[in-house]
Design a protein around this motif. Structure first.
Motif, short mmCIF file in Angstrom:
data_model
loop_
_atom_site.label_atom_id
_atom_site.label_comp_id
_atom_site.label_asym_id
_atom_site.label_seq_id
_atom_site.Cartn_x
_atom_site.Cartn_y
_atom_site.Cartn_z
N SER A 296 0.63 -1.32 0.00
CA SER A 296 0.14 0.19 0.07
C SER A 296 0.94 1.08 -0.10
O SER A 296 0.15 2.29 -0.01
CB SER A 296 -0.89 -0.05 1.25
N HIS A 297 2.01 1.14 0.32
CA HIS A 297 3.04 2.24 0.36
C HIS A 297 3.16 2.72 -1.08
O HIS A 297 3.70 2.08 -2.17
CB HIS A 297 4.30 2.08 0.88
N PRO A 298 3.15 4.22 -1.41
CA PRO A 298 3.09 4.48 -2.75
C PRO A 298 4.44 4.41 -3.57
O PRO A 298 4.40 4.06 -4.59
CB PRO A 298 2.76 6.12 -2.62
N SER A 306 10.12 -10.54 -7.56
CA SER A 306 10.36 -11.59 -8.25
C SER A 306 11.94 -11.77 -8.69
O SER A 306 12.19 -12.79 -9.26
CB SER A 306 9.82 -11.37 -9.66
N ARG A 307 12.51 -11.07 -8.19
CA ARG A 307 14.13 -11.13 -8.25
C ARG A 307 14.77 -11.39 -6.79
O ARG A 307 14.73 -10.68 -5.84
CB ARG A 307 14.69 -9.85 -8.98
N PRO A 308 15.38 -12.43 -6.81
CA PRO A 308 15.90 -13.07 -5.52
C PRO A 308 17.24 -11.97 -4.98
O PRO A 308 18.32 -12.66 -4.65
CB PRO A 308 16.29 -14.43 -5.67
N GLU A 309 16.91 -10.88 -5.20
CA GLU A 309 18.24 -10.12 -4.64
C GLU A 309 17.66 -8.96 -3.33
O GLU A 309 16.44 -8.45 -3.44
CB GLU A 309 18.70 -9.26 -5.69
N ALA A 310 18.52 -8.91 -2.41
CA ALA A 310 18.21 -7.97 -1.25
C ALA A 310 18.00 -6.67 -1.80
O ALA A 310 18.75 -6.15 -2.65
CB ALA A 310 19.30 -8.14 -0.14
N PHE A 311 17.09 -6.02 -1.29
CA PHE A 311 16.92 -4.43 -1.25
C PHE A 311 16.07 -3.84 -0.55
O PHE A 311 15.93 -4.31 0.59
CB PHE A 311 15.99 -4.31 -2.75
N MET A 312 16.33 -2.47 -0.18
CA MET A 312 15.67 -1.67 0.68
C MET A 312 14.85 -0.64 0.21
O MET A 312 14.66 -0.26 -0.93
CB MET A 312 16.78 -0.82 1.54
N ASN A 313 13.87 -0.32 1.14
CA ASN A 313 12.78 0.54 0.90
C ASN A 313 12.32 1.13 2.00
O ASN A 313 12.09 0.66 2.94
CB ASN A 313 11.71 0.01 0.30
N GLU A 314 11.91 2.69 1.96
CA GLU A 314 11.30 3.56 3.15
C GLU A 314 9.78 2.78 3.15
O GLU A 314 9.11 3.16 2.29
CB GLU A 314 11.58 4.83 3.16
N ILE A 315 9.52 2.37 4.36
CA ILE A 315 8.19 2.02 4.54
C ILE A 315 7.63 2.88 5.68
O ILE A 315 7.95 2.66 7.04
CB ILE A 315 7.61 0.78 4.32
N HIS A 316 6.72 3.81 5.77
CA HIS A 316 6.21 4.54 7.00
C HIS A 316 7.28 5.14 7.91
O HIS A 316 7.24 4.96 9.07
CB HIS A 316 5.27 3.54 7.71
N GLY A 317 8.21 5.77 7.21
CA GLY A 317 9.38 6.44 7.89
C GLY A 317 10.34 5.26 8.43
O GLY A 317 11.41 5.71 8.98
#
Length: 390
Positions: A296-298, A306-317
């Motif tokens: 739900s985060h924009p 679908s890609r088995p690689e680590a990643f980061m994303n800001e979610i609700h601060g």
């Protein structure tokens, strides 16, 4: 004469449809009966569970980045890498799990309900304790400097006498139908307490990894906090359209900011759980709520799962690190990558569903045979897709 002929034709016209369709009706009935019997047979086969280890082929044969086995001997991975990494860990890491004790009925004491693994027999009530102790065993081998904290109901009669293991009572509803919801509430209460203690200067830096108790940590996890120094909490994902996130592994950085951001994030999950997914409260509600908060985060792109690689994303601060289940939450019978074998760098094995016996069998094999963890992983890989008896 004409009248008799007309009667004959009427007789033929009346019974001709029966002559044509009666065999067809019998055929359909026979087909339905056979289909029903087949469904019953398949259902019976699906419900069959083995009371002993069943070895099959090791998936991933010939793939360079997957575990290769010759029998129960690992060909391309050694236990030395696990041990050396574990003892060089400079981070303080505590594992946290929620555990509930349920009153056993008289049927639990019947001999017919006993399950034998190795030299031990377990009643239904004792199986959960055996899994919890095995969970602790694996942590103490792979990450011997770590602590284990068990969150439980104050009314329970749970007793744990293990080194570096503590029991923390948190009030709540730990009934079977509400346990997944309570687990999130217990996590939030735990993080709130640790945050307040941090502000009062009562605690040094201590990272936390919240896990299910049917997991085996088979390699050190310190590198996660070094390699990704900016995350507040970490989740594991798989390439699954409807349920890409698994709630069985949640890591939290032990800084005041990490504890506070993780608590606020889980409060969002709790709100989604309580308002949208209570009908799935017994099993999948937490995972569905977790996914709802994320998707739900924009700024979030679900295609990244679908890609088995680590990643980061800001979610609700909160800075959320997404780690592939293939390494940090690998499950023998399901989840992305199971048909391609076991990754060489797997760190956590999750014995979900009917694989609980396999967890105990794996520990027995490792602790009694003199084999190393790599060989034990071959045992898991070759028997992980079989349904066992608890």
């Amino acid at each position: 004469m004409g009248i008799q002929r007309r009667r004959s034709w009427r007789f033929i016209l009346l019974f001709f449809p029966l002559l044509v369709f009666l065999p067809l009706l019998f055929s359909v009935s026979e087909l339905h009966r056979n289909s029903k019997e087949l469904d019953q047979d398949l259902g019976s086969k699906r419900s069959n569970k083995f009371d002993h280890i069943v070895l099959g082929p090791a998936a991933g044969e010939g793939l360079s980045n997957r575990l290769q086995c010759s029998g129960l001997e690992a060909l391309n991975k050694t236990h030395l890498s696990h041990i050396s990494h574990a003892f060089n860990c400079s981070e303080i890491i505590s594992f946290v799990t929620v555990f509930a004790v349920y009153n056993s009925s008289q049927s639990d004491e019947k001999l017919s309900d006993l399950v034998t693994v190795g030299n031990n027999s377990y009643s239904k009530a004792a199986r959960s304790m055996a899994i919890l102790n095995t969970y602790i065993n694996f942590i103490q081998v792979s990450m011997p400097k770590s602590n284990v904290i068990v969150l439980s109901d104050p009314a329970s009669e749970l007793l744990i006498r293990r080194n570096n293991v503590s029991l923390l009572h948190i009030q709540g509803d730990y009934s079977r139908g509400m346990l997944m919801l309570q687990r999130i509430k217990s996590y939030i209460a735990f993080l709130e307490t640790r945050y307040e203690e941090h502000l009062q200067g009562k605690h040094h830096l201590n990272h936390y990894i919240f896990t299910d108790s049917d997991m085996a940590v088979v390699d050190g996890l310190c590198d996660m906090f070094h390699k990704y120094p900016d995350f507040h909490l970490a989740l594991t994902f798989r390439n699954n359209k409807d349920q890409p996130l698994n709630s069985g592994f949640i890591a939290v950085r032990g800084t005041p900011d990490g504890l506070q951001k993780a608590k606020i994030f889980l409060q969002e999950v709790l709100e989604a759980y309580s308002s949208k997914y209570m009908k799935a409260s017994r099993m999948l509600g937490d995972q569905l709520a977790l996914y709802w908060v994320i998707k739900s985060h924009p700024s979030f792109d679900v295609k990244r799962f679908s890609r088995p690689e680590a990643f980061m994303n800001e979610i609700h601060g909160a800075q959320v690190l997404f780690l592939p289940c293939a390494i940090y939450n690998w499950t023998p019978p399901e989840g992305a990558g199971q048909f391609h074998g076991m990754p060489l760098d797997v760190k956590v094995v999750h014995f979900k569903g009917s694989r609980k016996r396999l967890m105990l069998e794996s520990w027995n094999f490792f602790s009694s045979s003199g084999s190393d963890i790599s060989d034990m992983l071959c045992l898991i890989l070759k028997s992980g897709r079989t349904k066992y008896d608890f």
